[in-house]
Design a protein around this motif. Structure first.
Motif, PDB file in Angstrom:
ATOM      1  N   ASN A 381       0.868  -1.116  -0.042  1.00 20.84           N
ATOM      2  CA  ASN A 381      -0.051  -0.070  -0.145  1.00 20.84           C
ATOM      3  C   ASN A 381       0.898   1.052  -0.257  1.00 20.84           C
ATOM      4  OD1 ASN A 381      -2.170   1.701   0.311  1.00 20.84           O
ATOM      5  ND2 ASN A 381      -2.413   1.317   2.327  1.00 20.84           N
ATOM      6  N   PRO A 382       1.656   1.443  -1.176  1.00 21.64           N
ATOM      7  CA  PRO A 382       2.426   2.567  -1.099  1.00 21.64           C
ATOM      8  C   PRO A 382       1.603   4.069  -1.476  1.00 21.64           C
ATOM      9  CG  PRO A 382       2.232   1.689  -3.595  1.00 21.64           C
ATOM     10  CD  PRO A 382       1.412   0.938  -2.222  1.00 21.64           C
ATOM     11  N   ASP A 383       0.121   4.134  -1.241  1.00 19.34           N
ATOM     12  CA  ASP A 383      -0.612   5.226  -1.239  1.00 19.34           C
ATOM     13  C   ASP A 383      -0.450   5.999   0.064  1.00 19.34           C
ATOM     14  OD1 ASP A 383      -1.559   4.637  -3.614  1.00 19.34           O
ATOM     15  OD2 ASP A 383      -3.369   3.547  -2.994  1.00 19.34           O
ATOM     16  N   ILE A 384      -0.128   5.196   1.191  1.00 18.71           N
ATOM     17  CA  ILE A 384      -0.017   6.048   2.338  1.00 18.71           C
ATOM     18  C   ILE A 384       1.234   6.975   2.460  1.00 18.71           C
ATOM     19  CG2 ILE A 384      -1.137   4.149   3.715  1.00 18.71           C
ATOM     20  CD1 ILE A 384       1.391   3.168   4.828  1.00 18.71           C
ATOM     21  N   LEU A 385       2.202   6.381   1.744  1.00 23.66           N
ATOM     22  CA  LEU A 385       3.398   7.491   1.552  1.00 23.66           C
ATOM     23  C   LEU A 385       2.940   8.499   0.710  1.00 23.66           C
ATOM     24  CD1 LEU A 385       4.856   4.291   1.586  1.00 23.66           C
ATOM     25  CD2 LEU A 385       6.666   5.425   1.251  1.00 23.66           C
ATOM     26  N   ILE A 386       2.293   8.369  -0.422  1.00 22.76           N
ATOM     27  CA  ILE A 386       1.710   9.381  -1.254  1.00 22.76           C
ATOM     28  C   ILE A 386       0.772  10.379  -0.307  1.00 22.76           C
ATOM     29  CG2 ILE A 386       0.388  10.021  -3.292  1.00 22.76           C
ATOM     30  CD1 ILE A 386       1.149   7.492  -4.558  1.00 22.76           C
ATOM     31  N   GLN A 387       0.248   9.859   0.582  1.00 23.83           N
ATOM     32  CA  GLN A 387      -0.800  11.013   1.462  1.00 23.83           C
ATOM     33  C   GLN A 387       0.099  11.699   2.283  1.00 23.83           C
ATOM     34  OE1 GLN A 387      -3.736  11.597   1.275  1.00 23.83           O
ATOM     35  NE2 GLN A 387      -3.694  12.821   3.167  1.00 23.83           N
ATOM     36  N   CYS A 388       1.043  10.942   2.913  1.00 22.88           N
ATOM     37  CA  CYS A 388       1.784  11.622   3.748  1.00 22.88           C
ATOM     38  C   CYS A 388       2.884  12.877   3.069  1.00 22.88           C
ATOM     39  CB  CYS A 388       3.054  10.762   4.461  1.00 22.88           C
ATOM     40  SG  CYS A 388       4.229  11.469   5.665  1.00 22.88           S
ATOM     41  N   ARG A 389       3.315  12.761   1.619  1.00 20.20           N
ATOM     42  CA  ARG A 389       3.829  13.414   1.035  1.00 20.20           C
ATOM     43  C   ARG A 389       3.041  14.809   0.640  1.00 20.20           C
ATOM     44  NH1 ARG A 389       6.993   8.694  -2.357  1.00 20.20           N
ATOM     45  NH2 ARG A 389       8.561   8.297  -0.661  1.00 20.20           N
ATOM     46  N   GLU A 390       1.845  14.499   0.262  1.00 19.97           N
ATOM     47  CA  GLU A 390       0.946  15.511   0.157  1.00 19.97           C
ATOM     48  C   GLU A 390       0.723  16.218   1.243  1.00 19.97           C
ATOM     49  OE1 GLU A 390      -2.765  13.738  -1.358  1.00 19.97           O
ATOM     50  OE2 GLU A 390      -1.711  13.101  -3.352  1.00 19.97           O
ATOM     51  N   ASN A 391       0.793  15.752   2.419  1.00 24.73           N
ATOM     52  CA  ASN A 391       0.625  16.732   3.661  1.00 24.73           C
ATOM     53  C   ASN A 391       1.761  17.367   3.950  1.00 24.73           C
ATOM     54  OD1 ASN A 391      -1.919  15.459   4.149  1.00 24.73           O
ATOM     55  ND2 ASN A 391      -1.567  14.207   5.684  1.00 24.73           N
ATOM     56  N   ILE A 392       2.885  16.872   3.641  1.00 28.92           N
ATOM     57  CA  ILE A 392       4.262  17.792   3.648  1.00 28.92           C
ATOM     58  C   ILE A 392       4.314  18.773   2.776  1.00 28.92           C
ATOM     59  CG2 ILE A 392       6.680  17.577   3.479  1.00 28.92           C
ATOM     60  CD1 ILE A 392       6.733  14.638   3.678  1.00 28.92           C
ATOM     61  N   ARG A 393       3.666  18.915   1.582  1.00 29.16           N
ATOM     62  CA  ARG A 393       3.603  19.990   0.692  1.00 29.16           C
ATOM     63  C   ARG A 393       2.705  20.976   1.224  1.00 29.16           C
ATOM     64  NH1 ARG A 393       4.568  15.777  -3.244  1.00 29.16           N
ATOM     65  NH2 ARG A 393       2.388  15.325  -3.397  1.00 29.16           N
ATOM     66  N   ALA A 394       1.531  20.483   1.855  1.00 28.27           N
ATOM     67  CA  ALA A 394       0.548  21.476   2.310  1.00 28.27           C
ATOM     68  C   ALA A 394       1.224  22.061   3.557  1.00 28.27           C
ATOM     69  CB  ALA A 394      -0.741  20.335   2.700  1.00 28.27           C
ATOM     70  N   MET A 395       1.901  21.524   4.512  1.00 29.27           N
ATOM     71  CA  MET A 395       2.341  22.104   5.551  1.00 29.27           C
ATOM     72  C   MET A 395       3.587  23.236   5.109  1.00 29.27           C
ATOM     73  SD  MET A 395       2.519  22.571   8.850  1.00 29.27           S
ATOM     74  CE  MET A 395       1.677  21.387   9.537  1.00 29.27           C
ATOM     75  N   ARG A 396       4.264  22.850   4.214  1.00 28.29           N
ATOM     76  CA  ARG A 396       5.195  23.716   3.486  1.00 28.29           C
ATOM     77  C   ARG A 396       4.667  24.866   3.118  1.00 28.29           C
ATOM     78  NH1 ARG A 396      10.738  20.926   3.034  1.00 28.29           N
ATOM     79  NH2 ARG A 396      11.271  22.660   1.918  1.00 28.29           N
ATOM     80  N   ALA A 397       3.600  24.812   2.248  1.00 25.29           N
ATOM     81  CA  ALA A 397       3.125  25.805   1.726  1.00 25.29           C
ATOM     82  C   ALA A 397       2.503  26.844   2.642  1.00 25.29           C
ATOM     83  CB  ALA A 397       1.871  25.357   0.933  1.00 25.29           C
ATOM     84  N   GLN A 398       2.207  26.200   3.744  1.00 19.53           N
ATOM     85  CA  GLN A 398       1.777  27.352   4.953  1.00 19.53           C
ATOM     86  C   GLN A 398       2.827  27.993   5.605  1.00 19.53           C
ATOM     87  OE1 GLN A 398      -1.311  28.350   5.108  1.00 19.53           O
ATOM     88  NE2 GLN A 398      -1.881  26.813   3.585  1.00 19.53           N
ATOM     89  N   LEU A 399       4.096  27.556   5.599  1.00 18.68           N
ATOM     90  CA  LEU A 399       5.332  27.773   6.525  1.00 18.68           C
ATOM     91  C   LEU A 399       6.377  28.452   6.039  1.00 18.68           C
ATOM     92  CD1 LEU A 399       5.229  25.078   9.057  1.00 18.68           C
ATOM     93  CD2 LEU A 399       4.311  27.105   9.431  1.00 18.68           C
ATOM     94  N   ASP A 400       7.087  27.753   4.855  1.00 13.09           N
ATOM     95  CA  ASP A 400       8.073  28.157   4.451  1.00 13.09           C
ATOM     96  C   ASP A 400       8.304  29.388   3.604  1.00 13.09           C
ATOM     97  OD1 ASP A 400      10.721  28.609   3.589  1.00 13.09           O
ATOM     98  OD2 ASP A 400      11.019  26.352   2.875  1.00 13.09           O
TER      99      ASP A 400
END
Length: 517
Positions: A381-400
């Motif tokens: 189930n590699p989709d859980i890694l994809i979901q985690c990376r989407e959340n990483i991008r969402a967090m970076r968009a709000q901070l960096d």
């Protein structure tokens, strides 16, 4: 007794001894050897006799000196005075004022950890302070498997590996890790921290050369200290500087006409910075200058790559090109322990020489089975890694990009986001490392007051350890992303953290100085 009687007594005694010696099995062969040796080379027989006498004397002599000790004998009153004056060093250094303040303000979680946790004050907070990147500890199938293993094997093996501590589940986990990474074999340790700190001194001894990145973590530094090898440092992730150091080592050994084991020690994802190594270049330099690579993938295993196989998969490098891959079964795998993967010879050598493997109890069977189950989830189930990376991008968009105060030093796919103050902020406000740590502690408190639990990078352990004299570890706010939260929840948490940073950095100077004091 006259001379004639003495000669007769000596001859009779010699005859009795000779007769008794001839009864010993093999005595005839020994006698013939001595006779032939004396006839052919009497000097050789004399030398052999001296050696035999020396050997017998060496065996019978005591292993300690028999002469008197060469020291001053103290009187009883002098001994008592020295005992009274002696003060043992404390095992743990006393806490600083800042550490005491942090301990008092540290939140306490009640109940199981997860994307959302309940605190001791009764409030619920979004948990961005744990390494539960994929929320696997909430998987009912993994829980059920762990419970079945607990009922079958008990809590722990209560014995060291290779004796009665090794069980079939340990062998299965080692096989699963080797297959997952594509290596010949692997070995499982019972503690993640002591894995790399034990692997290094297992292969590196006094006189060997280790070239290490200046920003490696604390456990690697403890392994470097234990190895007693010659340590060479290169600038963080600077491949040109690394090549210069390696070239210099090769030239020095060529001049001295010596050849020792030579290693490159680095991390996949750096704990103190968050960025990743350039593995293809490391392999190229390794083969060019005849070094070996020990790659610590504690923070990249289960994170990088399509299926979480680590830096080798993410950067398309054959895993067998890396001599030793060291990783952790804790964190994203929600188990415990560590591992080292490599060739069969590398693994076999550790089973009898690695200190934390041979002198430690084996990994609990429940943790071994949990690791195998989570590896199976990552593969299927590699989709859980994809979901985690989407959340990483969402967090970076709000901070960096949106924050005027901090920037992220972590790799874009690293779920552990390290936020440091921008250089212009540090220089304009003349912030020391202690000032930055206090500010990040206040930011964490402010974020928690608004329902988001984060923490900061703890680098105090590195102070005073090997190779830390000329490096500057920047204080950072640590934000751990998880796939257990939706994208909207991550974005909301990111806004909360950004507002907390802005509030702390724009508060009145008198209040800031009062809190800092």
């Amino acid at each position: 007794m006259d001379l004639h009687e003495a000669q007769a007594y000596f001859q009779s005694s010699l005859h009795e001894v000779s007769h008794a010696f001839q009864k010993v099995p093999g005595s005839a062969v020994l006698i013939r050897y001595i006779q032939s040796s004396y006839q052919n080379d009497p000097i050789r027989s004399a030398i052999e006799l001296v050696l035999v006498i020396f050997f017998v004397r060496y065996i019978l002599s005591p292993s300690y000196p028999t002469h008197g000790p060469n020291y001053v004998k103290l009187r009883e009153d002098e001994i008592d005075e020295l005992v009274k004056e002696w003060e043992p060093e404390p095992l743990v250094a006393p806490q600083t004022t800042f550490e005491e303040t942090e301990s008092e303000r540290q939140p306490m979680i009640v109940g199981p950890t997860g994307p959302k946790v309940k605190l001791s004050n009764g409030k619920t907070a979004i948990n961005l302070a744990s390494y539960n990147f994929y929320n696997l500890n909430a998987s009912e199938s993994i829980k059920e498997k762990a419970i079945q293993t607990l009922r079958t094997y008990g809590v722990g093996p209560c014995g060291p590996p290779q004796f009665y501590g090794t069980q079939d589940v340990h062998m299965n986990t080692e096989h699963d890790i080797a297959v997952f990474l594509g290596t010949q074999n692997s070995i499982v340790y019972s503690h993640a921290f002591s894995t790399i700190s034990s692997v290094i001194p297992t292969f590196c001894k006094r006189g060997d050369v280790i070239v290490a990145d200046k920003m490696v973590n604390y456990s690697i530094r403890k392994g470097l200290e234990a190895s007693r090898s010659i340590i060479k440092w290169y600038e963080h992730n600077d491949m040109e500087d690394l090549e210069q150091v390696m070239k210099k080592v090769v030239e020095e050994q060529a001049k001295k006409k010596i050849l020792t084991r030579r290693f490159i020690v680095t991390e996949g994802l750096f704990e103190m910075v968050g960025d990743c190594s350039n593995l293809p270049k490391l392999v190229e330099l390794k083969e060019k200058y005849k070094f070996r690579i020990a790659l610590d993938e504690t923070w990249s295993f289960g994170v990088l790559g399509h299926n979480g196989r680590g830096l080798t998969e993410a950067q398309n490098v054959d895993s067998e090109a890396v001599d030793m891959i060291i990783g952790s079964l804790a964190g994203p795998l929600c188990a415990a322990g560590g591992f080292c993967a490599g060739s069969k010879d590398v693994v076999r050598h550790q089973r009898i020489n690695a200190a934390s493997y041979t002198y430690s109890a084996a990994l609990p069977a429940m943790a071994a089975v949990t690791a195998s189950e989570t590896l199976n989830v990552l593969q299927c189930n590699p989709d859980i890694l994809i979901q985690c990376r989407e959340n990483i991008r969402a967090m970076r968009a709000q901070l960096d990009p949106r924050s005027d105060w901090v920037q992220c030093t972590s790799d874009p796919e690293n779920p552990v986001m390290l936020l440091v103050f921008k250089p212009e902020v540090v220089s304009s406000r003349r912030l020391s490392n202690e000032d930055q740590e206090r500010l990040f502690l206040d930011v964490a408190d402010e974020a928690l007051a608004n329902g988001v639990l984060v923490t900061r990078l703890k680098s105090v352990l590195l102070n005073g350890s090997i190779g830390t004299e000329d490096i500057n570890i920047k204080p950072a706010l640590k934000v751990c992303i998880t796939s257990g939260l939706s994208k909207k929840e991550i974005e909301k948490a990111g806004v909360t953290i950004r507002h907390a940073i802005t509030k702390i950095m724009t508060r009145k100077p008198n209040r800031q100085s009062t809190l800092a004091a």
